[in-house]
Motif scaffolding. Structure first.
Motif, short mmCIF file in Angstrom:
data_model
loop_
_atom_site.label_atom_id
_atom_site.label_comp_id
_atom_site.label_asym_id
_atom_site.label_seq_id
_atom_site.Cartn_x
_atom_site.Cartn_y
_atom_site.Cartn_z
N LYS A 67 0.62 -1.20 0.04
CA LYS A 67 0.20 0.40 0.21
C LYS A 67 1.34 1.24 0.43
O LYS A 67 0.67 2.64 -1.22
N LEU A 68 1.77 1.79 0.76
CA LEU A 68 2.52 2.72 1.02
C LEU A 68 3.73 2.43 0.13
O LEU A 68 3.50 3.66 0.02
N TYR B 148 1.72 10.69 2.80
CA TYR B 148 2.57 10.34 2.48
C TYR B 148 3.20 10.52 3.05
O TYR B 148 3.74 10.10 4.40
N LEU B 149 4.75 9.99 2.42
CA LEU B 149 5.74 9.78 2.94
C LEU B 149 6.56 10.47 3.09
O LEU B 149 6.64 11.43 1.82
N ILE B 150 7.13 10.87 4.34
CA ILE B 150 8.77 11.68 4.18
C ILE B 150 10.12 10.49 4.46
O ILE B 150 10.02 9.48 5.39
N GLU B 151 10.95 11.11 3.69
CA GLU B 151 12.25 10.32 4.08
C GLU B 151 13.58 11.50 4.92
O GLU B 151 13.77 12.70 4.93
N SER C 126 11.65 4.66 -1.16
CA SER C 126 11.96 5.76 -0.71
C SER C 126 12.30 6.34 -2.26
O SER C 126 12.77 5.52 -2.78
N ALA C 127 12.04 7.32 -2.20
CA ALA C 127 13.24 8.09 -3.75
C ALA C 127 14.18 7.87 -3.70
O ALA C 127 14.55 8.59 -4.80
N SER C 128 15.29 7.97 -2.71
CA SER C 128 15.85 8.51 -2.85
C SER C 128 16.44 7.01 -2.97
O SER C 128 16.52 6.40 -2.01
N LYS C 129 18.12 6.76 -3.14
CA LYS C 129 19.07 5.91 -2.97
C LYS C 129 19.03 5.42 -1.42
O LYS C 129 19.37 4.53 -1.64
N THR C 130 19.46 6.74 -1.00
CA THR C 130 19.96 6.39 0.81
C THR C 130 19.06 7.14 1.23
O THR C 130 19.10 8.92 2.10
N GLN D 93 18.13 7.26 4.46
CA GLN D 93 18.60 7.39 6.11
C GLN D 93 18.72 6.61 6.90
O GLN D 93 18.30 7.35 8.19
N GLY D 94 17.76 5.66 6.83
CA GLY D 94 17.79 4.85 7.69
C GLY D 94 15.73 4.66 7.95
O GLY D 94 15.27 4.40 8.96
N ILE D 95 15.23 6.01 7.80
CA ILE D 95 14.29 5.90 7.72
C ILE D 95 12.82 6.49 6.95
O ILE D 95 13.45 7.83 6.31
N VAL D 96 11.91 5.87 6.84
CA VAL D 96 10.39 6.60 5.93
C VAL D 96 9.33 6.67 7.18
O VAL D 96 8.99 6.28 8.01
N ALA D 97 8.77 7.75 7.26
CA ALA D 97 7.72 7.76 7.76
C ALA D 97 6.05 8.20 7.17
O ALA D 97 6.53 8.45 5.88
#
Lengths: 245, 245
Positions: B14-15, B27-30, B76-80, B82-86
């Protein structure tokens, strides 16, 4: 006029490398707008790659290469290269003998889109030249070219040792104005207008180097009453550039 | 705390869809910076996806999902990332009852990077709200979010019928200032400062619509002495925004 139908052709193979990264003598531009700018500004156009259906639009040139859509896409960074890609020789760069005018200096600005946008803004403000540090993003990267919108045909761009240039500029009586991220400096709105100046923008994350901060005549910043911690460097550059003219 | 190890998990599936395009409620933030902004501004954090080695950094939250690097990359949209998506719930949007303050209006600005950069600049200048037209780029696109740098947590952003809003603003005594690409208008340096205003930026290629040009109180432009045909819209917005405060 040449026709190339194979992706294995040696010229195409060479130019695919130039398109990607290794540029020593030439670079590639895409689309009719940039091609018209190259032509209008007497750029040294080495090869013109076009789809057959556009050949008549460039028939006055001797160096036309007819290619397929597939090959054109390989030479292009965008999915829709608008039917034309041209190979342009690097301009011959001779540093000015004397310094007077409005200059933009970029110290280690990393994002190609930012670099291109800032140069386009300096062009709009009728700056006389741009100087970039060794670590600033490549001017001939496709993203930089796209955001410059042809401004590199309008004003010279030099890649130099920026600290030594700042020294030369100061000796020539050009006021060197370095922008900082901190507010321990003059607010840009308080700066007096001068005729001959160099505006120095720093890296996206770090700002200008401490050596540059020491060497510059004036340090300036943008007072931000709001909550964003910083401005995008191209947005900040636009504010500085148009406040100085 | 939940642990998800399979990409086929229904929540992850879903996400992934939310990450790509179809966002209705969230929506998702990284990255840790945006996560800290979400937390500091009391955003409604639905789920927190972290790598196990970062779990202790978010241990106070009930809604933690431990995932693998592979799964995190998918969200995530980026390759890195940084260990967290919310996953963040859309803020509840209630239009202001009264209009007074400094507003930014975006009419069909298309590039997510431009939209994000302009909102970040308005945030830096302590604008009170942003209103975007239906056709303006998605605020919750990963590129917009990256260039906004958390500014959407600082000031409200509304998607509205912009022409009808301009009418309401005028009725409320807010000066509506539309920016144009042509020079048949006032140079921005000649504008008098007002307390309550709405700055209207138009589309990258076309500028503002003719309906907007007719409806706005004031038309303004940036005089460009140089050779660039136009400015990048985010660069132009920065010049206008900081000249008005």
């Amino acid at each position: 006029m040449t026709i190339i139908t194979s992706k294995a052709n040696s010229l195409i193979k060479k130019l695919k490398i130039i398109a990607k990264k290794y540029r020593q003598h030439s670079y590639l531009i895409e689309g009719w707008h940039l091609f018209a700018e190259a032509q209008a500004n007497n750029a040294d156009i080495i090869n013109i790659f076009v789809l057959e259906r556009y050949a008549s639009r460039v028939s006055e040139f001797p160096n036309i290469v007819l290619v397929s859509e597939d090959i054109l896409k390989d030479l292009s960074a965008s999915k829709t290269p608008q039917g034309i890609v041209a190979e342009i020789a690097f301009p011959k760069q001779v540093l000015p003998q004397q310094f007077f005018g409005k200059y933009l200096l970029l110290e280690d600005v990393q994002d190609p889109g930012n670099v291109g946008t800032i140069i386009r803004t300096a062009d709009a403000a009728a700056f006389d030249a741009v100087f970039v540090s060794e670590k600033t993003a490549d001017i001939y990267n496709s993203k930089t070219l796209r955001s410059m919108q042809g401004s590199h045909f309008h004003l010279p761009i030099y890649r130099v040792d920026l600290l030594s240039l700042v020294n030369d500029l100061k000796n020539a009586g050009v006021t060197t104005i370095a922008t900082t991220l901190s507010d321990h400096s003059y607010d840009y709105k308080s700066l007096k207008k001068v005729e001959n100046f160099a505006l120095i923008m720093g890296n996206e994350g770090q700002g200008i180097s401490s050596e540059m901060a020491e060497q510059a005549d004036i340090l300036t910043h943008i007072t931000m009453p709001g909550r964003a911690e910083s401005l995008n460097v191209a947005a900040a550059a636009a504010i500085f550039i148009f406040s100085l003219i």
